[in-house]
Design an enzyme around this catalytic site. Structure first.
Site, short mmCIF file in Angstrom:
data_model
loop_
_atom_site.label_atom_id
_atom_site.label_comp_id
_atom_site.label_asym_id
_atom_site.label_seq_id
_atom_site.Cartn_x
_atom_site.Cartn_y
_atom_site.Cartn_z
N LEU A 53 0.40 -0.87 0.13
CA LEU A 53 0.27 0.28 0.32
C LEU A 53 0.62 0.64 0.23
CD1 LEU A 53 -2.31 -0.64 2.77
CD2 LEU A 53 -2.74 -1.08 0.46
N PRO A 54 0.27 2.36 -0.97
CA PRO A 54 0.81 3.55 -0.36
C PRO A 54 1.21 4.09 0.50
CG PRO A 54 -1.26 3.40 -2.29
CD PRO A 54 -0.52 2.46 -1.26
N CYS A 55 1.07 3.92 1.91
CA CYS A 55 0.11 4.63 2.92
C CYS A 55 1.16 5.98 3.22
CB CYS A 55 0.57 3.70 3.99
SG CYS A 55 2.49 2.78 3.83
N HIS A 56 2.39 5.54 2.44
CA HIS A 56 2.82 7.06 2.87
C HIS A 56 2.01 8.85 1.92
CE1 HIS A 56 4.25 5.18 -1.68
NE2 HIS A 56 4.50 6.67 -2.19
N ARG A 57 1.53 7.29 1.34
CA ARG A 57 0.41 9.10 0.50
C ARG A 57 -0.47 9.62 1.31
NH1 ARG A 57 0.94 5.81 -5.30
NH2 ARG A 57 2.00 6.33 -5.70
#
Length: 115
Positions: A53-57
Site C-alpha cells: 500500500l502507498p501508505c506514504h501518500r
DNA sequence: ATCATGACGTGCG
DNA sequence: CCGCACGCCATGA
C-alpha cells in the site's frame, strides 16, 4: 481479522495514484465513515503482510506528516513524497490544494473553463 | 461488555 | 499560525 470498513480502506489507499496524496479523513469518508479517520490510521498501522500500500501518500488534513513514522524516520516519507513530485510549503507541509487525490479526476487539474 | 490507546479532525482561544 | 481539549472509530486486553 480486519473489518469490512478496514478492507475498504485498504482498497481505497491502494487506488491512490502516483504523485497524489489523500488525508485520513478523506479516506474515511470515501470508505463510508466520515468520522473514522482515526480508524484509518489504525488500519495503516496494521497493514497485512504481503499487501503493498502507498501508505506514504496518506497524510493529515493540514498537510503535515505523521510524527514517529513506521518507516523508521518521518524524513523517509518526506523523501518519498518529494520524489513523486509532491511539493511542500515553507512550513514543510504538503500542498493539498495541489496534490489531493480525487477519485474520477482527470490527469490534468483543468479548472472550470469559464470561457 | 468495558477501558485504554492511537499513523485523526474540528473548534477555540 | 500554534497548541489544546473533545469527539469518533476500530482494536486488543
Amino acid at each position: 481479522m480486519a473489518s469490512e470498513l478496514t478492507k475498504h480502506i485498504y482498497q481505497i489507499v491502494q487506488d491512490i495514484p502516483y504523485g497524489k496524496v489523500a488525508t485520513y479523513g478523506q479516506i474515511a469518508r470515501l470508505a463510508g465513515n466520515p468520522r473514522a479517520a482515526r480508524a484509518v490510521g489504525f488500519a495503516m498501522r496494521n497493514v497485512p503482510d504481503g499487501l503493498c500500500l502507498p501508505c506514504h501518500r496518506v497524510i493529515f488534513q493540514d498537510g503535515s506528516l505523521c510524527t514517529g513514522f513506521a518507516f523508521g524516520d518521518p524524513q523517509i516519507q518526506y523523501q518519498m513524497l518529494k520524489k513523486e513530485g509532491i511539493t511542500f510549503d515553507a512550513q514543510g507541509r504538503v500542498r493539498l490544494d495541489r496534490h489531493r487525490y480525487i477519485p474520477g479526476q482527470r490527469d490534468l487539474p483543468v479548472e472550470c473553463p469559464i470561457q
